[in-house]
Motif scaffolding. Sequence first.
Motif, short mmCIF file in Angstrom:
data_model
loop_
_atom_site.label_atom_id
_atom_site.label_comp_id
_atom_site.label_asym_id
_atom_site.label_seq_id
_atom_site.Cartn_x
_atom_site.Cartn_y
_atom_site.Cartn_z
N GLY A 1 0.82 -1.22 0.00
CA GLY A 1 0.00 0.00 0.00
C GLY A 1 0.85 1.26 0.00
O GLY A 1 0.38 2.34 -0.36
N ALA A 2 2.12 1.15 0.40
CA ALA A 2 2.99 2.34 0.44
C ALA A 2 3.34 2.78 -0.99
O ALA A 2 3.48 1.95 -1.87
CB ALA A 2 4.26 2.02 1.22
N ARG A 3 3.48 4.09 -1.16
CA ARG A 3 3.92 4.59 -2.46
C ARG A 3 5.40 4.93 -2.36
O ARG A 3 5.82 5.67 -1.47
CB ARG A 3 3.13 5.84 -2.86
CG ARG A 3 2.83 5.89 -4.38
CD ARG A 3 1.74 6.91 -4.65
NE ARG A 3 2.22 8.27 -4.35
CZ ARG A 3 2.95 8.99 -5.18
NH1 ARG A 3 3.29 8.51 -6.37
NH2 ARG A 3 3.33 10.20 -4.84
N LEU A 4 6.19 4.36 -3.27
CA LEU A 4 7.64 4.56 -3.21
C LEU A 4 8.03 5.86 -3.90
O LEU A 4 7.25 6.42 -4.69
CB LEU A 4 8.35 3.38 -3.90
CG LEU A 4 8.12 1.99 -3.28
CD1 LEU A 4 8.83 0.93 -4.10
CD2 LEU A 4 8.62 1.97 -1.83
N GLY A 5 9.23 6.30 -3.63
CA GLY A 5 9.75 7.53 -4.26
C GLY A 5 9.67 7.49 -5.78
O GLY A 5 9.50 8.52 -6.42
N GLY A 6 9.78 6.32 -6.36
CA GLY A 6 9.69 6.22 -7.82
C GLY A 6 8.27 6.31 -8.32
O GLY A 6 8.04 6.52 -9.51
N GLY A 7 7.30 6.15 -7.44
CA GLY A 7 5.90 6.28 -7.86
C GLY A 7 5.12 4.99 -7.77
O GLY A 7 3.90 5.01 -7.69
N GLN A 8 5.83 3.80 -7.74
CA GLN A 8 5.04 2.56 -7.70
C GLN A 8 4.46 2.36 -6.31
O GLN A 8 5.00 2.85 -5.32
CB GLN A 8 5.88 1.31 -8.02
CG GLN A 8 6.82 1.42 -9.18
CD GLN A 8 8.23 1.24 -8.69
OE1 GLN A 8 8.80 2.18 -8.16
NE2 GLN A 8 8.79 0.03 -8.85
N THR A 9 3.39 1.54 -6.29
CA THR A 9 2.78 1.20 -5.02
C THR A 9 3.19 -0.23 -4.67
O THR A 9 3.21 -1.11 -5.53
CB THR A 9 1.25 1.30 -5.14
OG1 THR A 9 0.94 2.62 -5.57
CG2 THR A 9 0.58 1.04 -3.80
N VAL A 10 3.55 -0.43 -3.40
CA VAL A 10 4.05 -1.74 -2.97
C VAL A 10 2.89 -2.72 -2.82
O VAL A 10 1.84 -2.37 -2.28
CB VAL A 10 4.77 -1.60 -1.61
CG1 VAL A 10 5.23 -2.97 -1.09
CG2 VAL A 10 5.95 -0.64 -1.75
N SER A 11 3.07 -3.94 -3.34
CA SER A 11 2.09 -4.99 -3.08
C SER A 11 2.85 -6.31 -2.91
O SER A 11 4.03 -6.42 -3.26
CB SER A 11 1.08 -5.08 -4.22
OG SER A 11 1.77 -5.34 -5.42
N ARG A 12 2.17 -7.28 -2.37
CA ARG A 12 2.83 -8.59 -2.21
C ARG A 12 3.10 -9.15 -3.59
O ARG A 12 2.28 -9.00 -4.50
CB ARG A 12 1.91 -9.53 -1.44
CG ARG A 12 1.81 -9.15 0.02
CD ARG A 12 1.32 -10.32 0.88
NE ARG A 12 1.54 -9.99 2.27
CZ ARG A 12 0.77 -9.13 2.97
NH1 ARG A 12 -0.24 -8.54 2.40
NH2 ARG A 12 1.07 -8.86 4.23
#
Lengths: 341, 796
Positions: free
Chosen positions: B96-107
């Motif tokens: 659910g976190a958004r990374l500095g590069g813009g992607q959203t973290v998922s399993r």
Amino acid sequence: MDLHNEAVKIREAAAKAIQACRTTEDIEAVRVKYVGRKGRLTQLLRKLGDVPAEQRKEAGRILNETKEELTSLLTSRRSEIEESVRQQVRASETIDVTLPGRKPRLGKLHPTLRVLDEIVNVFIGLGFAVVEGPEIETEYNNFDALNFPPWHPSRDDFDSFYVAEGYVLRTHTSPAQIRVMKSQDPPVRVIVPGRCYRRDTPDASHLMSFFQIEGLYVDHDVSLADLKGTLAIFAREVFGPQTKIRFRPHYFPFTEPSAELDISCLVCAGKGCRLCKHSGWLEVLGCGMVHPNVFKHVGYDHRAVTGFAFGLGVERIAMLKYGIADIRTLYENDVRVLNGL
Amino acid sequence: MRIPFGWLQNYVKIDVSPQEACLHLIMLGFSDAEVIPNEWECLDNFVVGRATEVKPHPKAPHLKVVRVNLGYTDMTSVCGAPNVVEGGTYAVALPGARLGGGQTVSRAEIDGVASDCVLCSGWEAWLDDSKDTLLELDHDLVPGARLLEALGLDEPVIEAEVTPNRGDCLGLIGIARELAAVFGKELIIPEPAPKYCDADTSEVVSVEISDVEGCPRYGAIALEGVRVRSSSASMRARLRLAGLRPINNVVDAANFVMFETGHPLHAFDLDRITDSSVIVRRAREQEKIEAIDGKQYNLTPDDLVIADAARPIAIAGVIGGKNSEVSDKTSRVLVEGAFFEKSLIWRTSKRLTIPSEAAYRFARGVDIEAIPYVLARAAEIIQEDTGCRVARSRVDVYPQPRPARYVIASPKRINKLLGTSIPEQEICDYLERLGFVVTPGRELDISVPTRRDDVEAEADIAEEVARLYGYDRIPPAEDRACRSHGKISQNMLVSGYVRRVLKGMGFTEVVTDTMVSPETLELFNMTGPEVVEIRNPVGVNASLMRTSLIPGILDVLVRNEYRGEEGVAVFEVGKVYSRTEDNFIEGCHLVLGLSGLREARAWYGRSRSFDFFDIKGVLEAVLADFGISVNFEPDGPAFLHPGRSALVQTDGGELGLIGEILPDIASHYGSKRRLYVAEIDFEPLVQRGLVARRMRQRPRYPAVKRDIAVVVPKTVLDMEIRSVILHEGGDLIESVETFDLYEGRPIPKGKKSLAYAIAFRHPSRTLKESEIDEIQQKIEMRISKELGGSIRKQSQ
Ligand SMILES: [Zn+2]
């Protein structure tokens, strides 16, 4: 003579005559003939004195009844005639009163100048006299005499328009303070409306040219409390009796102490909304006590007098009053907008 | 100015919410103080994690499978970073976190291994630019803690406007001092105590000021054995909250002290200063410098620079030079603490468009006496971080120490100025809380702190008192507001009247630009030496001051035509500008403009367009109202229609002009209509004013009325016939109205028929018919002889 019989005859004759009337003039003639000052019934009444005392009362009653009856017949016949005349006129001259009227052209005054007039009137009521100053002003009056330090940013080419060495398009109405004080001794109580210029890029809240109103009051013992009182009246008169004011410290080179005046938000009355950025307050003007250096520049004895000054942006107030979000709307001169305000 | 609220508490312990602190700041003069939204909310789904097990990936040799402890649970992460080790503490992005590069973290499943979360690089965690290695966190951080809190980025931040006179409040101690004064709290100022070694800065570097006016004081301290690296996490967090980017421990320390005290510092790599000599001087003509922002700047003698024996190494007070920048190779550092003249710094930073934090503060003034303090404070912080040696003695070039400033103030006069009655003791207390030293006496003798160069006189003292007393506690005195009488100006009185008359005649008021383009003036042939020119216009389109209101009103007519307005009637009362050799003149003009339909379609009549006589009638009515009589002389300037324009003349000279805009110009503007304008000098109306005219006796003798109809050549003007009538009738003429104009059959070609209703009256007797007959005959004779006309007999 039988008064009773006589009265009956007059009544019958008069009733017939009234019935025969066709105009209000006819009615008047019948009235004169029977119940006028010299009318037949009136004459009969005068003879009442000759009647034996025991019959006089009865005779008087009959005559008076007859007079009342005739008068009432006359009145009702007159109404009948008048009503029939109205009917005739109506039939021949009726127009459609629901058609729209001929539209006169009616213009509007410009909202900025309407607000300017309104504010000026409030201050005239408070004892301020209106004076005007030139827009092409000396750098000295616009900056130096107003205690702007030589390095102050607004003096720069980036911020002010210059038309010649030492001449600037005034950046505020404040230089008029200098002109007024140089031309007269205290007490001074003036208001100066006019156009000013700044080298801003036009956007929703800035223009290169805009209107300001300057106020100045110099006298013995003028205090910050007087300034606050004057502006409280101004705020109530211009924005409505429920308006509250707030004074905040601020900085201007030509006043000390300096303040900004906020009014309670016109939309939310202080509860917080978008217009006031949820603060409940709207900033309307800058003000303060005239800086002693300004008095020195105009040759006033700064130990003998004190004074206050304020300067307000007319467009900002017009925008608040008329609900205009973009200042440039005011000067598009779109008559559909202007005539609707 | 950003005020991280937790950081602020280091200097003053106040027990209020940040929101409440904002209200106090606003009432102290810091406009718009408000708590700003947290900029680090992007770190919402990031936590601290510790790697408890690092194993190679079964299929992908360059990846590792990491078991991450998050306190409350463990997760698995597949990670490719080279620096991941067992026991390391890292920033973990949860699903659910958004990374500095813009992607959203998922399993995800990576080559057959499930990965629950992402171990982050500095870039992925929004904190810095490094992408290839994991961000290593301090080991004492607790696994599972929210990263935002662990890094200290969760504290509320206040943003407040600091007015340009209050340079002393561009540091947190300044703000804290204000709040401490309001709340009656103690101000806590850190006391720097670096461990000094025996070195003497003046032995390792020489300092010379060649422009003492531009730089009245220059101090510096030498540090040796500095290990340059990134700052501690808490230091970086502080700077981030302040809106500054962490660089390295030396630069960060300088920035920290600047943000704390408001006094900018600069750090040089001492080994890169040629001949170890520092010279503060003006830049030479055509001198250049590459600054630490990577840009090349061309300098002029208006700029103050810090130079070494060979070249400029910094633009003084604005930005450092690349050639002396502190880098990870640096081991000897020279920290500069100086005072530069405000206006120099301001001009240079504006001209070179370098809006640096340092320039911003120097341009608003720093405390010249604080230089030893800020140098010691910076040395202490760098020493704490790196264990470097700090030279015992500083360089401090201060040729003419500034005298202390004293202000005499009287509590009585202060109260008079404020309209208050604050006791003397309270006044002294307020001032002392702000750091003024007050010696009571008949009047107060007040020593002003050196940081407050804005306080020069009693009125300034009064403001300080009022700020602490509270502007909102000053009683509004309304009774005195009504002591003298007010008066409107003659100009506003007259223009207000005429504006309302015109409004009633259907005209809408407009306000047009006073600044116009040369192109416009050329089109209207209005150029000349009298035009006022703006020396520094924003663009050529607004570079001259208008000399006429006509171009502006024309623009309004056409714009409204474009907007589909059927009939437009507008006016403006406004200024025009001109100049002589040595003077500027401002006049006031009235302009009217008409275009399109006068009457729209309606049940009661046909639609009709505005014409020349509409605008003329309005102008005549306005002038007649002021008792100004005018003649309309045919023809006007080239921008008007040659057959439909006139000059408006009074006995005193030309008042203005009226007519249809030349069709060529109208179509140049894009109009499809006939456009009518009139412009007059408004000053004569203002001078005449709204005078009360004496009442005239009502006529006691009857008027004699005659109609005269004439047929004249088309070229004969109405004005000519009228002047014959008026001349012959003399004082006996009460009025002449032109009531008919006719051309066409049975009137011969080239001729027209005009008819006049004339009223004759004598004030003191009844006129005889024979007298009038005689006058009429004379009129008729002259019309036929002088104007080639003939009389049409009318049945009377
Ligand atoms: Zn609101």
